[in-house]
Design a protein around this motif. Structure first.
Motif, PDB file in Angstrom:
ATOM      1  N   SER A  77      -7.019 -13.287 -12.496  1.00 32.59           N
ATOM      2  CA  SER A  77      -6.119 -12.588 -11.590  1.00 32.59           C
ATOM      3  C   SER A  77      -4.750 -12.363 -12.213  1.00 32.59           C
ATOM      4  O   SER A  77      -3.974 -11.536 -11.740  1.00 32.59           O
ATOM      5  N   PRO A  79       0.552  -3.570  -8.726  1.00 35.32           N
ATOM      6  CA  PRO A  79       0.809  -5.013  -8.653  1.00 35.32           C
ATOM      7  C   PRO A  79       1.106  -5.577 -10.029  1.00 35.32           C
ATOM      8  O   PRO A  79       0.462  -5.204 -11.020  1.00 35.32           O
ATOM      9  N   ASP A  91      -6.959  -5.229  -6.308  1.00 36.94           N
ATOM     10  CA  ASP A  91      -5.544  -5.164  -5.941  1.00 36.94           C
ATOM     11  C   ASP A  91      -4.873  -3.876  -6.387  1.00 36.94           C
ATOM     12  O   ASP A  91      -3.723  -3.604  -6.017  1.00 36.94           O
ATOM     13  N   TRP A 111     -11.018  -3.997  -9.891  1.00 37.61           N
ATOM     14  CA  TRP A 111      -9.628  -4.423  -9.657  1.00 37.61           C
ATOM     15  C   TRP A 111      -9.263  -4.113  -8.205  1.00 37.61           C
ATOM     16  O   TRP A 111      -8.784  -3.043  -7.878  1.00 37.61           O
ATOM     17  N   ARG A 122       1.259  -7.861 -13.256  1.00 34.96           N
ATOM     18  CA  ARG A 122       0.376  -8.771 -13.951  1.00 34.96           C
ATOM     19  C   ARG A 122       1.033  -9.161 -15.278  1.00 34.96           C
ATOM     20  O   ARG A 122       1.987  -8.516 -15.707  1.00 34.96           O
TER      21      ARG A 122
END
Length: 215
Positions: free
Chosen positions: A13, A207, A133, A131, A209
Protein backbone atom coordinates in the motif's frame (compact mmCIF):
# COMPACT_ATOMS: atom_id res chain seq x y z
CA UNK A 1 7.04 -8.84 22.65
CA UNK A 2 8.76 -7.84 19.43
CA UNK A 3 6.87 -5.35 17.30
CA UNK A 4 4.89 -6.99 14.54
CA UNK A 5 6.25 -6.75 11.03
CA UNK A 6 4.13 -5.02 8.40
CA UNK A 7 2.18 -7.43 6.26
CA UNK A 8 2.75 -7.69 2.52
CA UNK A 9 -0.45 -5.76 1.90
CA UNK A 10 0.72 -2.97 4.22
CA UNK A 11 4.00 -2.79 2.34
CA UNK A 12 2.30 -2.83 -1.03
CA UNK A 13 0.00 0.00 0.00
CA UNK A 14 3.03 2.27 0.40
CA UNK A 15 4.53 1.55 -2.98
CA UNK A 16 4.08 3.90 -5.87
CA UNK A 17 1.88 2.24 -8.52
CA UNK A 18 3.38 1.88 -11.97
CA UNK A 19 2.89 4.83 -14.29
CA UNK A 20 1.94 3.84 -17.84
CA UNK A 21 1.81 6.11 -20.88
CA UNK A 22 -0.87 4.83 -23.26
CA UNK A 23 0.71 6.36 -26.33
CA UNK A 24 3.45 5.38 -28.74
CA UNK A 25 4.12 9.06 -29.45
CA UNK A 26 7.80 9.90 -28.84
CA UNK A 27 6.74 13.53 -28.38
CA UNK A 28 4.57 12.75 -25.36
CA UNK A 29 7.31 10.63 -23.82
CA UNK A 30 9.82 13.44 -24.31
CA UNK A 31 7.42 16.00 -22.83
CA UNK A 32 7.00 13.91 -19.67
CA UNK A 33 10.78 13.64 -19.44
CA UNK A 34 10.99 17.43 -19.64
CA UNK A 35 9.32 17.65 -16.21
CA UNK A 36 11.22 14.71 -14.78
CA UNK A 37 8.59 12.02 -15.27
CA UNK A 38 9.71 8.67 -16.70
CA UNK A 39 6.83 6.18 -17.18
CA UNK A 40 7.38 2.64 -16.01
CA UNK A 41 5.84 1.39 -19.22
CA UNK A 42 4.79 2.78 -22.61
CA UNK A 43 2.09 1.00 -24.61
CA UNK A 44 0.30 1.69 -27.86
CA UNK A 45 -3.47 1.38 -28.00
CA UNK A 46 -5.63 0.14 -30.85
CA UNK A 47 -8.35 2.80 -30.82
CA UNK A 48 -10.38 3.92 -33.83
CA UNK A 49 -9.69 7.66 -34.07
CA UNK A 50 -12.33 8.44 -36.70
CA UNK A 51 -14.86 11.04 -35.50
CA UNK A 52 -18.37 9.77 -34.99
CA UNK A 53 -21.17 11.35 -37.04
CA UNK A 54 -21.81 14.84 -35.68
CA UNK A 55 -19.03 14.59 -33.09
CA UNK A 56 -17.49 17.96 -32.23
CA UNK A 57 -13.72 18.55 -31.79
CA UNK A 58 -13.77 18.88 -27.99
CA UNK A 59 -15.86 15.74 -27.55
CA UNK A 60 -13.61 13.79 -29.92
CA UNK A 61 -10.41 14.69 -28.06
CA UNK A 62 -11.96 13.80 -24.71
CA UNK A 63 -13.41 10.51 -25.93
CA UNK A 64 -10.19 9.31 -27.53
CA UNK A 65 -8.09 10.20 -24.47
CA UNK A 66 -10.52 8.25 -22.27
CA UNK A 67 -10.65 5.27 -24.61
CA UNK A 68 -6.85 5.05 -24.83
CA UNK A 69 -6.50 5.18 -21.04
CA UNK A 70 -9.37 2.74 -20.47
CA UNK A 71 -8.04 0.28 -23.04
CA UNK A 72 -4.57 0.26 -21.50
CA UNK A 73 -5.99 -0.02 -17.97
CA UNK A 74 -8.09 -3.04 -18.96
CA UNK A 75 -4.94 -4.92 -19.99
CA UNK A 76 -3.35 -4.79 -16.53
CA UNK A 77 -4.17 -6.32 -13.17
CA UNK A 78 -1.33 -4.73 -11.20
CA UNK A 79 -1.46 -1.42 -9.35
CA UNK A 80 -0.93 1.15 -12.08
CA UNK A 81 -2.02 4.56 -13.27
CA UNK A 82 -2.58 5.08 -16.99
CA UNK A 83 -2.11 8.34 -18.89
CA UNK A 84 -4.11 8.62 -22.11
CA UNK A 85 -4.03 11.68 -24.36
CA UNK A 86 -5.26 12.86 -27.72
CA UNK A 87 -4.87 16.02 -29.78
CA UNK A 88 -7.43 17.36 -32.25
CA UNK A 89 -6.89 20.30 -34.61
CA UNK A 90 -10.03 22.15 -35.67
CA UNK A 91 -11.15 25.12 -37.71
CA UNK A 92 -14.52 25.99 -36.25
CA UNK A 93 -16.38 22.68 -36.05
CA UNK A 94 -14.29 21.14 -38.81
CA UNK A 95 -11.89 18.48 -37.56
CA UNK A 96 -8.65 18.27 -39.51
CA UNK A 97 -7.21 14.80 -40.13
CA UNK A 98 -3.83 13.41 -39.23
CA UNK A 99 -1.78 13.86 -42.36
CA UNK A 100 -0.64 10.51 -43.70
CA UNK A 101 0.20 11.73 -47.21
CA UNK A 102 1.41 14.90 -48.92
CA UNK A 103 -1.99 15.68 -50.44
CA UNK A 104 -3.67 15.74 -47.03
CA UNK A 105 -0.87 17.77 -45.45
CA UNK A 106 -0.97 20.32 -48.26
CA UNK A 107 -4.76 20.67 -47.99
CA UNK A 108 -4.48 21.24 -44.23
CA UNK A 109 -1.78 23.90 -44.59
CA UNK A 110 -3.78 25.74 -47.25
CA UNK A 111 -6.79 25.75 -44.96
CA UNK A 112 -4.77 27.00 -41.98
CA UNK A 113 -2.91 29.66 -43.98
CA UNK A 114 -3.59 33.16 -42.68
CA UNK A 115 -6.15 32.11 -40.12
CA UNK A 116 -6.66 31.11 -36.52
CA UNK A 117 -7.43 27.56 -35.48
CA UNK A 118 -7.88 25.59 -32.27
CA UNK A 119 -5.78 22.76 -30.91
CA UNK A 120 -7.66 20.68 -28.35
CA UNK A 121 -5.65 18.27 -26.25
CA UNK A 122 -7.30 16.02 -23.69
CA UNK A 123 -5.48 14.01 -21.04
CA UNK A 124 -7.17 11.26 -19.02
CA UNK A 125 -5.86 9.38 -16.00
CA UNK A 126 -7.26 5.95 -15.20
CA UNK A 127 -6.22 3.65 -12.32
CA UNK A 128 -6.21 -0.09 -12.97
CA UNK A 129 -8.40 -2.45 -10.99
CA UNK A 130 -5.27 -3.37 -9.04
CA UNK A 131 -5.09 0.13 -7.54
CA UNK A 132 -8.33 0.70 -5.71
CA UNK A 133 -7.26 4.07 -4.25
CA UNK A 134 -6.45 5.64 -7.61
CA UNK A 135 -8.60 8.48 -8.88
CA UNK A 136 -9.86 8.75 -12.47
CA UNK A 137 -9.61 12.31 -13.70
CA UNK A 138 -9.16 14.29 -16.90
CA UNK A 139 -8.56 17.72 -18.38
CA UNK A 140 -9.12 19.36 -21.75
CA UNK A 141 -6.83 22.17 -22.87
CA UNK A 142 -7.72 24.50 -25.73
CA UNK A 143 -4.98 26.48 -27.46
CA UNK A 144 -5.37 29.07 -30.20
CA UNK A 145 -2.78 29.06 -33.00
CA UNK A 146 -2.49 31.53 -35.87
CA UNK A 147 -0.48 31.02 -39.06
CA UNK A 148 0.55 33.94 -41.22
CA UNK A 149 -0.53 33.72 -44.84
CA UNK A 150 1.54 31.00 -46.48
CA UNK A 151 2.84 31.30 -50.03
CA UNK A 152 2.86 28.30 -52.33
CA UNK A 153 6.65 28.07 -52.01
CA UNK A 154 6.44 28.11 -48.22
CA UNK A 155 3.89 25.30 -48.28
CA UNK A 156 6.15 23.38 -50.69
CA UNK A 157 9.07 23.79 -48.29
CA UNK A 158 7.00 22.57 -45.32
CA UNK A 159 5.91 19.53 -47.30
CA UNK A 160 9.49 18.80 -48.38
CA UNK A 161 10.63 19.01 -44.74
CA UNK A 162 8.48 15.99 -43.92
CA UNK A 163 7.78 16.63 -40.25
CA UNK A 164 4.05 16.84 -41.01
CA UNK A 165 3.78 13.06 -41.27
CA UNK A 166 1.21 11.66 -38.86
CA UNK A 167 0.52 15.10 -37.37
CA UNK A 168 -2.99 16.40 -36.77
CA UNK A 169 -3.54 19.38 -39.06
CA UNK A 170 -0.48 18.58 -41.16
CA UNK A 171 2.15 20.41 -39.13
CA UNK A 172 4.40 20.09 -36.09
CA UNK A 173 4.68 23.27 -34.02
CA UNK A 174 8.07 22.09 -32.74
CA UNK A 175 9.26 21.70 -36.33
CA UNK A 176 9.64 23.84 -39.42
CA UNK A 177 6.10 25.25 -39.11
CA UNK A 178 7.24 27.32 -36.12
CA UNK A 179 8.69 29.87 -38.57
CA UNK A 180 5.17 30.58 -39.84
CA UNK A 181 3.16 30.70 -36.60
CA UNK A 182 2.43 34.32 -35.81
CA UNK A 183 0.66 33.83 -32.49
CA UNK A 184 -0.21 31.19 -29.93
CA UNK A 185 -2.62 31.61 -27.06
CA UNK A 186 -2.56 28.88 -24.44
CA UNK A 187 -0.37 25.85 -23.81
CA UNK A 188 2.54 25.24 -26.17
CA UNK A 189 3.14 21.76 -24.78
CA UNK A 190 -0.52 20.88 -25.43
CA UNK A 191 -0.03 21.68 -29.11
CA UNK A 192 3.04 19.42 -29.15
CA UNK A 193 0.90 16.65 -27.64
CA UNK A 194 0.56 16.85 -23.85
CA UNK A 195 -0.36 19.79 -21.59
CA UNK A 196 2.39 19.59 -18.98
CA UNK A 197 0.93 21.85 -16.29
CA UNK A 198 -2.43 20.10 -16.36
CA UNK A 199 -0.85 16.64 -16.46
CA UNK A 200 1.31 17.49 -13.45
CA UNK A 201 -1.73 18.77 -11.58
CA UNK A 202 -3.61 15.55 -12.29
CA UNK A 203 -0.70 13.48 -10.98
CA UNK A 204 -0.46 15.62 -7.86
CA UNK A 205 -4.14 14.91 -7.24
CA UNK A 206 -3.54 11.17 -6.88
CA UNK A 207 -3.21 9.60 -3.40
CA UNK A 208 0.34 10.07 -2.14
CA UNK A 209 2.68 7.10 -2.19
CA UNK A 210 6.38 6.61 -1.61
CA UNK A 211 8.33 8.09 -4.49
CA UNK A 212 5.35 9.92 -6.01
CA UNK A 213 5.65 10.83 -9.67
CA UNK A 214 6.07 14.57 -9.21
CA UNK A 215 6.66 17.00 -6.37
Amino acid sequence: MAPSQPSLSDSDSLKRPALVLASASPRRLALLGQIGIVPDDVVSTDVDEEPRPGELPRALAQRLAREKADHAASQRQDAALIIGADTVVAVGRRILPKAEDEKTARACLRLLSGRNHKVLTAVALRPTVGWVDGVANERLVETSVTFHRLTDSQIDALIANGDWQGKAGGYAIQGAAAAHIRQIGGSYSAVVGLPLFETAQLLRGQPRRQGGWIA
